[in-house]
Motif scaffolding. Structure first.
Motif, PDB file in Angstrom:
ATOM      1  N   ALA A 112     -45.331  91.575  23.420  1.00  0.00           N
ATOM      2  CA  ALA A 112     -44.874  92.868  22.889  1.00  0.00           C
ATOM      3  C   ALA A 112     -43.471  93.188  23.409  1.00  0.00           C
ATOM      4  CB  ALA A 112     -45.851  93.960  23.303  1.00  0.00           C
ATOM      5  N   THR A 113     -43.227  92.882  24.701  1.00  0.00           N
ATOM      6  CA  THR A 113     -41.893  93.135  25.275  1.00  0.00           C
ATOM      7  C   THR A 113     -40.853  92.275  24.570  1.00  0.00           C
ATOM      8  OG1 THR A 113     -43.028  93.431  27.366  1.00  0.00           O
ATOM      9  CG2 THR A 113     -40.637  93.283  27.465  1.00  0.00           C
ATOM     10  N   TRP A 114     -41.226  91.036  24.308  1.00  0.00           N
ATOM     11  CA  TRP A 114     -40.292  90.132  23.621  1.00  0.00           C
ATOM     12  C   TRP A 114     -39.960  90.645  22.217  1.00  0.00           C
ATOM     13  CZ3 TRP A 114     -37.520  85.725  24.667  1.00  0.00           C
ATOM     14  CH2 TRP A 114     -37.656  85.219  25.964  1.00  0.00           C
ATOM     15  N   VAL A 115     -40.988  91.089  21.523  1.00  0.00           N
ATOM     16  CA  VAL A 115     -40.758  91.577  20.153  1.00  0.00           C
ATOM     17  C   VAL A 115     -39.876  92.820  20.198  1.00  0.00           C
ATOM     18  CG1 VAL A 115     -41.868  92.544  18.093  1.00  0.00           C
ATOM     19  CG2 VAL A 115     -42.891  90.570  19.248  1.00  0.00           C
ATOM     20  N   GLY A 116     -40.188  93.731  21.139  1.00  0.00           N
ATOM     21  CA  GLY A 116     -39.399  94.963  21.275  1.00  0.00           C
ATOM     22  C   GLY A 116     -37.943  94.644  21.575  1.00  0.00           C
ATOM     23  N   ALA A 117     -37.729  93.690  22.499  1.00  0.00           N
ATOM     24  CA  ALA A 117     -36.353  93.327  22.877  1.00  0.00           C
ATOM     25  C   ALA A 117     -35.627  92.713  21.684  1.00  0.00           C
ATOM     26  CB  ALA A 117     -36.384  92.347  24.047  1.00  0.00           C
ATOM     27  N   ALA A 118     -36.345  91.873  20.927  1.00  0.00           N
ATOM     28  CA  ALA A 118     -35.716  91.220  19.771  1.00  0.00           C
ATOM     29  C   ALA A 118     -35.275  92.265  18.751  1.00  0.00           C
ATOM     30  CB  ALA A 118     -36.688  90.225  19.143  1.00  0.00           C
ATOM     31  N   VAL A 119     -36.128  93.276  18.535  1.00  0.00           N
ATOM     32  CA  VAL A 119     -35.783  94.333  17.567  1.00  0.00           C
ATOM     33  C   VAL A 119     -34.551  95.093  18.054  1.00  0.00           C
ATOM     34  CG1 VAL A 119     -36.578  96.517  16.554  1.00  0.00           C
ATOM     35  CG2 VAL A 119     -38.138  94.550  16.677  1.00  0.00           C
ATOM     36  N   ASN A 120     -34.537  95.417  19.374  1.00  0.00           N
ATOM     37  CA  ASN A 120     -33.388  96.157  19.930  1.00  0.00           C
ATOM     38  C   ASN A 120     -32.097  95.367  19.786  1.00  0.00           C
ATOM     39  OD1 ASN A 120     -34.741  98.386  20.654  1.00  0.00           O
ATOM     40  ND2 ASN A 120     -35.127  97.738  22.778  1.00  0.00           N
ATOM     41  N   ILE A 121     -32.177  94.083  20.102  1.00  0.00           N
ATOM     42  CA  ILE A 121     -30.972  93.251  20.050  1.00  0.00           C
ATOM     43  C   ILE A 121     -30.468  93.152  18.610  1.00  0.00           C
ATOM     44  CG2 ILE A 121     -30.122  90.876  20.355  1.00  0.00           C
ATOM     45  CD1 ILE A 121     -31.982  90.744  22.846  1.00  0.00           C
ATOM     46  N   LEU A 122     -31.410  92.956  17.700  1.00  0.00           N
ATOM     47  CA  LEU A 122     -31.025  92.839  16.292  1.00  0.00           C
ATOM     48  C   LEU A 122     -30.383  94.140  15.810  1.00  0.00           C
ATOM     49  CD1 LEU A 122     -31.305  90.583  14.216  1.00  0.00           C
ATOM     50  CD2 LEU A 122     -33.295  91.782  13.289  1.00  0.00           C
ATOM     51  N   HIS A 123     -30.982  95.250  16.221  1.00  0.00           N
ATOM     52  CA  HIS A 123     -30.454  96.546  15.804  1.00  0.00           C
ATOM     53  C   HIS A 123     -29.032  96.724  16.342  1.00  0.00           C
ATOM     54  CE1 HIS A 123     -29.928 100.993  16.076  1.00  0.00           C
ATOM     55  NE2 HIS A 123     -30.377 100.887  14.828  1.00  0.00           N
ATOM     56  N   ALA A 124     -28.848  96.395  17.634  1.00  0.00           N
ATOM     57  CA  ALA A 124     -27.516  96.532  18.241  1.00  0.00           C
ATOM     58  C   ALA A 124     -26.525  95.622  17.525  1.00  0.00           C
ATOM     59  CB  ALA A 124     -27.584  96.178  19.725  1.00  0.00           C
ATOM     60  N   ALA A 125     -26.963  94.397  17.254  1.00  0.00           N
ATOM     61  CA  ALA A 125     -26.054  93.418  16.646  1.00  0.00           C
ATOM     62  C   ALA A 125     -25.616  93.858  15.255  1.00  0.00           C
ATOM     63  CB  ALA A 125     -26.736  92.056  16.586  1.00  0.00           C
TER      64      ALA A 125
END
Ligand SMILES: Cc1cc2nc3c(=O)[nH]c(=O)nc-3n(C[C@H](O)[C@H](O)[C@H](O)COP(=O)(O)OP(=O)(O)OC[C@H]3O[C@@H](n4cnc5c(N)ncnc54)[C@H](O)[C@@H]3O)c2cc1C
Length: 691
Positions: free
Chosen positions: A226-239
């Motif tokens: 879940a942490t990995w998925v959350g981080a991936a979403v955040n990074i994608l959003h920032a990018a």
């Protein structure tokens, strides 16, 4: 937030003096200079010999050495075999007895320290042009009146303040620092900020008109899905949404897919060509924005230099760039780095090995009282030996080779007749060396260095930089001129570092907001020295920068401030550096017959750790010693007699660049991360653990 009129006038005047009379600056900011690609023939030879290796044969045995490797590394250039020449050749087989070191900065002091250690019988003389030792290492204490009349004490670092540990890289230069720390008894003086906190915890880039945190939170291997998925979403959003990351997602995908992997020049000639960091990344990613904004800012932090001019071959991206042209999966590692590891680690005692093991978790390394702690300790130690002499305020003005004696003669401002030495090691800037060698080293003539105006500010009021907190911020050249007319390269949040240090070691400094503003660098390369801002003007310009970027009122009371012009302080290894160094190596051999060697950031990358490594390597090669590895004693082929052994041209197999009998060389290999000892989080690796 208006600037008081008087201050404003003076800051504007300084700016006008710098920029107003020249259109050159604006031209420089809008045109991206390009230098022609040059072929790096040595890479061709090295690439051709490249193989993927899984591991060394097991069984590291300490102290093995090949007879050929001891004492006899000095190459004879004499063509005649007359008795006099034979005697000269025999003398050359011995370690030098009288050695001069040019420059008393970090590289020069380290060289002198290790010469004294490796050849204790030798007389070593250090020549330093100024009246102090340490060079750019300059930790200055200040005491001032703070708020309510209380005394404020602290340190302004006017040079290096902390170095990143190398646990996440493929290099081992930091092991030299740990050796010095142990030798000099500085264990309690050194501090480290653990990895993960060194970002402190944020790193910013000012773009396009505000601070952007580019340190995105990454999950670790122990985190949940879940942490990995959350981080991936955040990074994608920032990018996808933040301006600083414009073009980055496409660039990343292109890079991973191997877009533009072989350079057009390389494809045409079948060779590998040097190019600028910017040109390489543009070719590989197809996007210019991430290069201009993110990588350009990073290069301001490391070199104060221009991403479109700095050679990728000499940059922190060297191994990625080389790997484009080589086969194999994993990390590219140089033999000389693995050999250095073996030499230091396997010959270290239990305390040293523990320090190396712990260093896996180091993020930033520094000294409680500043980096001057290290240079002062080296100096104190050297002064205890009467065979080591320091000549301060005595610039070397001429160096020549004396044919009949085979010795190197140097003249100084105080010694017009000159003094002869068996060996001279120069750690001064390449172009300064060119100027005192009677046109014997023309390849060094055009080596560049950039200058930085360093402004230290200490405000008694805390938290002036909130909500930002972290390492500091960098400013890329792509920021609009009117948002950075002072040519700021970046601002370091020293007080935030101090807070982390305090947690680690209770450093004794009154709390406040301490900042260092770096101005100039390549923005001001064209500016003659007499037109740089004065100390007072620089402080005003620094205050104007932090007012605009951080919102600190220009009339906010300061307890202490200072500015230092670091003239020509960071050598710039521009495209073609490798070719020029190949030329310089030949010129040193021909004109000085192995009696003059060079070391330092004009030749190898800038920074504290490379300087320490360069000094130790130069001393070791001069002493005729080598790294003790499981293959035997290396012949220091990457240093050689000139210090430039690693810059051998393609096809050159003789002389100092020659592959050693024992197999040691400065070649490279691709290895999996997990086999690199004490790197990338792996403690056990290529070599059997001996504990
Ligand atoms: C402002 C600043 C911040 C830095 N921050 C960091 C950092 O945070 N981390 C990091 O890793 N690195 C940092 N560096 C880089 C690091 O400080 C240098 O790479 C290192 O100190 C270079 O040491 P050196 O001995 O090779 O050169 P220098 O310090 O330049 O020493 C050369 C010496 O030679 C002397 N000299 C010159 N000509 C002659 C002559 N003709 N005869 C005799 N002597 C001569 C000079 O006076 C000088 O003392 C920073 C550098 C600067 C300027």
């Amino acid at each position: 937030m208006a600037m008081p009129p008087r201050l404003q006038d003076r800051a504007v005047l300084a700016l006008l003096r710098i920029y107003g009379t020249s259109t050159r600056c604006l031209q420089a900011r809008h045109a991206s200079p390009r230098l022609p690609m040059r072929q790096v023939s040595s890479l061709v030879a090295r690439s051709a010999g490249f193989t993927r290796t899984a591991a060394f044969p097991a069984g590291v045995e300490e102290g093995q050495s090949s007879p050929a490797s001891h004492g006899g590394s000095r190459r004879s250039y004499a063509s005649s075999t007359s008795p006099a020449k034979q005697q000269q050749q025999q003398q050359q087989q011995q370690p030098p007895r009288e050695i001069a070191v040019l420059g008393g900065g970090l590289t020069g002091l380290t060289t002198a320290y290790y010469l004294n250690k490796f050849v204790p019988s030798a007389k070593v003389t250090v020549y330093e042009a100024s009246d102090r030792l340490g060079g750019w290492v300059d930790s200055q204490r200040f005491a001032a009146e703070g708020r309510g009349g209380s005394e404020v004490k602290g340190i302004f670092e006017r040079g290096p303040r902390a170095v990143p540990a190398l646990g996440q890289t493929n290099r081992y230069d930091d092991l030299v620092l740990y050796e010095l720390v142990q030798d000099l008894g500085l264990q309690t003086e050194m501090f480290n900020i653990p990895r993960g906190e060194e970002g402190l915890p944020n790193q910013y880039i000012y773009y396009p008109d505000h601070l952007e945190n580019v340190k995105l939170k990454m999950p670790t291997k122990n985190d949940s899905l879940a942490t990995w998925v959350g981080a991936a979403v955040n990074i994608l959003h920032a990018a996808l949404t933040r301006p600083i990351f414009k073009g980055a997602p496409t660039a990343f995908v292109n890079f991973v897919l191997g877009y533009g992997k072989r350079s057009p020049a390389g494809q045409a000639s079948g060779a590998v060509a040097d190019e600028s960091i910017g040109d390489w990344l543009l070719r590989r990613t197809g996007r210019r924005e991430p290069v201009d904004n993110m990588v350009g800012a990073m290069m301001h932090g490391i070199y104060g230099g221009d991403v479109w001019k700095l050679s990728v071959f000499q940059s922190p991206m060297q191994s990625m760039w080389l790997k484009d042209n080589l086969r194999g999966r994993g990390k590219l590692v140089f033999e000389k780095d693995l050999d250095l590891f073996q030499d230091l680690y396997y010959n270290g005692d239990a305390e040293y090995k523990k320090m190396v093991r712990n260093s896996m978790n180091f993020g930033l390394i520094g000294f409680n009282d500043g980096f001057g702690t290290l240079t002062d300790a080296i100096t104190r130690r050297l002064k205890t030996d009467s065979k080591v002499k320091f000549k301060l305020g005595e610039p070397v003005t001429d160096i020549s080779y004396n044919e009949p004696t085979g010795r190197i003669k140097i003249k100084t401002s105080k010694s017009k007749t000159g003094v002869a030495y068996d060996k001279v090691i120069s750690t001064i800037l390449a172009k300064d060396l060119y100027a005192i060698t009677n046109n014997k080293l023309p390849s060094l003539r055009n080596e560049q260095a950039t200058s930085i105006m360093l402004v230290n500010l200490f405000y008694p009021k805390r938290d002036l930089i909130r909500p930002h907190r972290g390492f500091g911020y960098l400013v890329p050249s792509s920021v609009a001129y009117d948002l950075n007319p002072e040519g700021a390269l970046g601002v370091i949040f020293d007080s935030d570092h101090q807070d982390f240090m305090r947690g680690a070691n209770n450093a004794d400094e009154v709390r406040g907001t301490k900042l260092t503003v770096m101005l100039g660098g390549h923005h001001w390369d064209w500016l003659p020295r007499d037109r740089w801002p004065s100390r007072d003007e620089a402080v005003l310009m620094g205050r104007a920068v932090v007012a605009r970027h951080l919102g600190i009122p220009p009339d906010e009371p300061l307890a202490a401030a200072g500015a230092k012009l670091c003239w020509q302080c960071i050598p710039q290894q521009h495209v073609g550096h490798t070719t020029r160094m190949q030329g310089a190596r030949g010129e040193l051999e021909r004109a000085f017959r192995g009696g003059l060697a060079v070391a330092g950031p004009s030749y190898t990358p800038p920074g504290v750790l490379p300087s320490l490594r360069a000094g130790r390597d130069a001393a070791m090669a001069a002493a005729g010693k080598g790294y003790r590895t499981h293959k035997g004693t290396s012949r220091m082929t990457h240093v050689g007699e000139t210090g430039l052994g690693q810059f051998r041209a393609g096809g050159e197999g003789e002389g100092e660049g020659e592959e050693a009998d024992d197999g040691s060389s400065d070649g490279e290999r691709v290895l999996r991360s997990e086999v690199l000892p004490f790197r990338h989080g792996y403690a056990r690796g290529l070599y059997p653990e001996d504990e």
